[in-house]
Scaffold this active site. Structure first.
Site, mmCIF file in Angstrom:
data_model
loop_
_atom_site.group_PDB
_atom_site.id
_atom_site.type_symbol
_atom_site.label_atom_id
_atom_site.label_comp_id
_atom_site.label_asym_id
_atom_site.label_seq_id
_atom_site.Cartn_x
_atom_site.Cartn_y
_atom_site.Cartn_z
ATOM 1 N N GLU A 11 28.380 -34.582 -12.518
ATOM 2 C CA GLU A 11 29.105 -34.595 -13.789
ATOM 3 C C GLU A 11 30.056 -35.790 -13.884
ATOM 4 O OE1 GLU A 11 28.371 -33.121 -16.389
ATOM 5 O OE2 GLU A 11 27.091 -31.532 -15.665
ATOM 6 N N GLY A 37 30.689 -48.382 -12.992
ATOM 7 C CA GLY A 37 31.863 -48.633 -13.821
ATOM 8 C C GLY A 37 32.887 -47.508 -13.736
ATOM 9 N N TYR A 38 33.984 -47.707 -14.426
ATOM 10 C CA TYR A 38 35.071 -46.713 -14.455
ATOM 11 C C TYR A 38 35.362 -46.216 -13.031
ATOM 12 C CZ TYR A 38 33.847 -46.716 -19.377
ATOM 13 O OH TYR A 38 33.565 -47.106 -20.646
ATOM 14 N N TYR A 41 36.027 -30.344 -19.331
ATOM 15 C CA TYR A 41 34.568 -30.360 -19.320
ATOM 16 C C TYR A 41 34.024 -30.177 -17.891
ATOM 17 C CZ TYR A 41 29.804 -31.932 -19.431
ATOM 18 O OH TYR A 41 28.451 -31.993 -19.256
ATOM 19 N N ASP A 56 31.859 -31.369 -24.201
ATOM 20 C CA ASP A 56 32.075 -32.815 -24.275
ATOM 21 C C ASP A 56 31.585 -33.298 -25.633
ATOM 22 O OD1 ASP A 56 29.344 -32.757 -24.114
ATOM 23 O OD2 ASP A 56 29.176 -34.171 -22.463
ATOM 24 N N CYS A 112 18.879 -32.696 -30.515
ATOM 25 C CA CYS A 112 19.970 -32.976 -31.457
ATOM 26 C C CYS A 112 20.670 -34.255 -30.999
ATOM 27 C CB CYS A 112 20.942 -31.788 -31.495
ATOM 28 S SG CYS A 112 21.965 -31.796 -32.966
ATOM 29 N N CYS A 165 14.991 -32.171 -35.871
ATOM 30 C CA CYS A 165 15.199 -30.798 -36.351
ATOM 31 C C CYS A 165 13.917 -29.953 -36.323
ATOM 32 C CB CYS A 165 15.777 -30.807 -37.750
ATOM 33 S SG CYS A 165 17.353 -31.650 -37.818
HETATM 34 S S1 SF4 Z 1 18.419 -28.248 -36.602
HETATM 35 FE FE1 SF4 Z 1 18.685 -30.402 -36.341
HETATM 36 S S2 SF4 Z 1 20.831 -30.835 -36.709
HETATM 37 FE FE2 SF4 Z 1 20.593 -28.640 -36.425
HETATM 38 S S3 SF4 Z 1 21.043 -28.305 -34.283
HETATM 39 FE FE3 SF4 Z 1 18.850 -28.521 -34.462
HETATM 40 S S4 SF4 Z 1 18.444 -30.723 -34.158
HETATM 41 FE FE4 SF4 Z 1 20.631 -30.483 -34.534
#
Ligand code: SF4
Length: 346
Positions: free
Chosen positions: A38, A82-83, A121, A139, A192, A200
């Site tokens: 992590e 890095g960091y 986190y 996060d 997402c 989606c």
């Molecule tokens: S439907 Fe689309 S915008 Fe909504 S959580 Fe799923 S991938 Fe993300």
């Protein structure tokens, strides 16, 4: 009206059971493994972390090994990620774990938070993934997913928005807490996604998604723009004499603290200007161009121009350490910022 996150738990877990990513640190998710992964994953892509993770654990397989390692060793193992304060803090925390907790990383979220470099986190990730405690790990990725799901225009760069989300999720994290947190991480990484259109159609939560319902998935999340970065121009000098290269240690505090670097001068100089400076100081040199390079830190950008300067004798300056190319490769942690030049000499 607030969004009820409880309804996403079941479909998310069944999706995760079939589609979760197989990652090296998930093979044996001990508290130490989760912690190392992590910390490495903060600001670094999963693909880049794999090799570092393997190498780090081969060299320092237990928390005691990390506590007892030399600073040069941990910085070398971190070279390129890095960091560097992340690994320095991790070592300080490892020392505390050895001294105060008998080498056992605490399970309790609140206790984890008292260790150096462990924020909400990471504490949530260790506590849930390694110990099964019902706490969230929130996060930027998790916030993105949740704000799209709930169709919220809250600014996710605000601390309060993050805290509120932690509070809301704490209510719904199920018994399979580690799986739930990792499922959200995976959904954020695979479906997402951050840059570009979320997938989606493939999303197991599409039925429950307000952003999708209103066609605003590309507008969310809202994140206030940061101040523009400060630009610093630098001329980097690879001073070379008989196969040895001059390096110097950066100050103990501030950007890239305590790491090794090549000498440099502020501002952008041309080859002619450099030749003039060296000849005025009586040095016989052969200068060649190594090109320009930009390195971006969180608040600063370095715009660099590099030169290889071949000398007949070494410049003796207290701050310079002359090292052979193989020593440079094996022992000295040179930050990625200088990669464009390091690559040309190693
Ligand atoms: S439907 Fe689309 S915008 Fe909504 S959580 Fe799923 S991938 Fe993300």
């Amino acid at each position: 009206m607030s969004y009820n996150f409880r309804k996403i738990v079941k479909p998310l877990l069944s999706w995760y059971d079939k589609n979760g990513r197989s990652l090296p640190w998930r093979e044996e998710p001990t508290p130490y493994h989760v912690w190392v992964s992590e910390i490495m994953l903060q600001q670094t892509r999963v693909e880049a972390v794999r090799e570092y993770y393997k190498r780090f654990l081969e060299a320092l397989p237990r928390v005691e090994d990390l506590a007892n390692a030399s600073e040069d060793e941990i910085l070398k193992l971190w070279e390129g990620l890095g960091y560097y304060n992340r690994v320095r803090n991790m070592q300080l925390a490892a020392k505390t774990v050895v001294k105060e907790y008998d080498g056992k990383i605490p399970a309790d979220y609140e206790v984890l938070l008292t260790l150096k470099g462990i924020g909400n986190y990471t504490a949530g990730a260790i506590s849930s993934i390694a110990y099964g405690k019902q706490v969230p790990a929130v996060d930027g990725n998790v916030l993105r997913v949740m704000k799209r799901l709930s169709g919220s225009y809250d600014d996710i760069s605000k601390d309060k928005v993050k805290k509120d989300m932690e509070r809301e999720l704490r209510e719904v994290v199920p018994k399979r807490a580690g799986a739930f947190n990792q499922a959200v991480m995976d959904l954020g990484a695979m479906i997402c996604i951050p840059n570009g259109e979320p997938l989606c159609d493939k999303c197991p939560l599409k039925k429950f998604c307000e952003a999708r319902k209103h066609g605003i998935q590309n507008e969310l999340p809202i994140k206030a723009k940061k101040k523009p970065r400060k630009i610093e121009e630098k001329t980097i000098l690879i001073l070379e004499c008989d196969g040895n290269i001059a390096v110097r240690k950066r100050a103990a505090k501030g950007l890239l603290a305590g790491l090794w670097e090549f000498p440099s001068v502020e501002g952008k100089m041309s080859k002619k200007e450099l030749e003039k400076v060296f000849s005025e100081e009586g040095w016989q040199v052969e200068i060649s161009e190594m090109g320009e390079s930009i390195h971006i830190f969180s608040h600063i950008e370095w715009h660099m121009t590099g030169f290889r300067v071949k000398l007949k004798e070494q410049i003796r300056k207290e701050e310079y350490t002359w090292v052979s190319v193989s020593e440079l490769k094996e022992k000295y942690a040179i930050p990625t910022a200088f990669q464009a030049y390091t690559k040309q000499i190693l």
